[in-house]
Motif scaffolding. Structure first.
Motif, PDB file in Angstrom:
ATOM      1  N   UNK A 179       0.829  -1.211   0.000  1.00  0.00           N
ATOM      2  CA  UNK A 179       0.000   0.000   0.000  1.00  0.00           C
ATOM      3  C   UNK A 179       0.860   1.256   0.000  1.00  0.00           C
ATOM      4  N   UNK A 180       1.922   1.253   0.778  1.00  0.00           N
ATOM      5  CA  UNK A 180       2.803   2.419   0.850  1.00  0.00           C
ATOM      6  C   UNK A 180       3.462   2.683  -0.502  1.00  0.00           C
ATOM      7  N   UNK A 181       3.945   1.619  -1.150  1.00  0.00           N
ATOM      8  CA  UNK A 181       4.591   1.775  -2.450  1.00  0.00           C
ATOM      9  C   UNK A 181       3.634   2.278  -3.514  1.00  0.00           C
ATOM     10  N   UNK A 182       2.429   1.724  -3.552  1.00  0.00           N
ATOM     11  CA  UNK A 182       1.431   2.155  -4.536  1.00  0.00           C
ATOM     12  C   UNK A 182       1.044   3.613  -4.328  1.00  0.00           C
ATOM     13  N   UNK A 183       0.872   4.010  -3.072  1.00  0.00           N
ATOM     14  CA  UNK A 183       0.487   5.395  -2.774  1.00  0.00           C
ATOM     15  C   UNK A 183       1.568   6.370  -3.227  1.00  0.00           C
ATOM     16  N   UNK A 184       2.825   6.024  -2.978  1.00  0.00           N
ATOM     17  CA  UNK A 184       3.927   6.908  -3.367  1.00  0.00           C
ATOM     18  C   UNK A 184       4.026   7.017  -4.881  1.00  0.00           C
ATOM     19  N   UNK A 185       3.971   5.889  -5.580  1.00  0.00           N
ATOM     20  CA  UNK A 185       4.091   5.904  -7.037  1.00  0.00           C
ATOM     21  C   UNK A 185       2.932   6.589  -7.724  1.00  0.00           C
ATOM     22  N   UNK A 186       1.725   6.396  -7.180  1.00  0.00           N
ATOM     23  CA  UNK A 186       0.533   6.992  -7.796  1.00  0.00           C
ATOM     24  C   UNK A 186       0.498   8.502  -7.620  1.00  0.00           C
ATOM     25  N   UNK A 187       1.096   8.998  -6.554  1.00  0.00           N
ATOM     26  CA  UNK A 187       0.998  10.428  -6.261  1.00  0.00           C
ATOM     27  C   UNK A 187       2.243  11.220  -6.643  1.00  0.00           C
ATOM     28  N   UNK A 188       3.409  10.580  -6.658  1.00  0.00           N
ATOM     29  CA  UNK A 188       4.631  11.373  -6.857  1.00  0.00           C
ATOM     30  C   UNK A 188       5.647  10.723  -7.797  1.00  0.00           C
TER      31      UNK A 188
END
Length: 226
Positions: A179-188
């Protein structure tokens, strides 16, 4: 000194030097505000503004670095390959997360631009802010935006993501590395992914996956909206 300033690679070494200093300071003080990329960017902008190096010369001197961007982005595939089993396991969750992230990004830009009466041209420039630079520039150009504004939006989004990602993960108690990796990649995008790789291999791999999927989804959605 004049010979040094006139060198065709002065801007290149200036960028590398400031990034190196930023890395040393970041490792010593461990504060997100001394992020090496942010530190280098601020220093280079300041030096351009005070006239140490003209902007046009700086762009020319650092063209070599710009040419490395596609290759550096492609290197994320190596880490993704190492986590391929995990990617297959969470395939549906990955796609759903990227879809929601892309819709949220586009929706926030459109809502805020219309709330504050921002011109359509500026809105089109900002709509791809969470994508990697080549995709964001194409989205902006196709939809009547300004590529320069699109690049600035992408850079600012990436830097903020790289700075705030670990803190936000703690605040919202995100325990899952997926979840942390997906959130970072999707937003930044790429800048955030470089930070995700520092956090962990799983975060880095999933962030890299999110870059590609969110880029495709954003292109499709902006085509529909515009």
């Amino acid at each position: 000194m004049e010979t040094l300033l006139a060198s065709p690679i002065f801007g290149f070494f200036l960028t590398i030097l400031t990034y190196g200093i930023g890395t040393v300071l970041f490792n010593k003080f461990k504060t997100p505000f001394l992020n090496p990329l942010l530190f280098s960017m601020v220093c280079c902008i300041a030096l351009i503004q005070i006239g140490v190096i003209p902007y046009d010369k700086y762009v020319q001197d650092t063209q070599m670095l710009s040419n490395f961007i596609p290759a550096a982005t492609a290197l994320f595939a190596v880490n993704i390959y190492k986590q391929l089993k995990l990617v297959k396991k969470y395939a549906f969750a990955i796609f759903a997360s990227c879809l929601v992230g892309s819709i949220t990004s586009i929706g926030c830009v459109m809502a805020l631009c219309r709330l504050f009466g921002v011109e359509k041209m500026i809105e089109a420039s900002l709509i791809g802010k969470s994508c990697t630079t080549p995709i964001a520039v194409d989205i902006s150009t196709i939809n009547g935006g300004i590529s320069g504004i699109a690049i600035i939006a992408v850079v600012c989004t990436g830097i903020l993501g790289a700075i705030l990602a670990p803190t936000l993960a703690k605040i919202f108690k995100v325990k899952s590395p997926v979840a942390e990796g997906l959130a970072i990649g999707a937003s930044s995008h790429v800048m955030g992914t470089s930070k995700a790789l520092e956090i962990g291999e799983i975060q880095g791999a999933l962030s890299g996956v999110a870059i590609g999927i969110c880029g495709i989804i954003t292109v499709v959605l902006t085509s529909i909206f515009y």
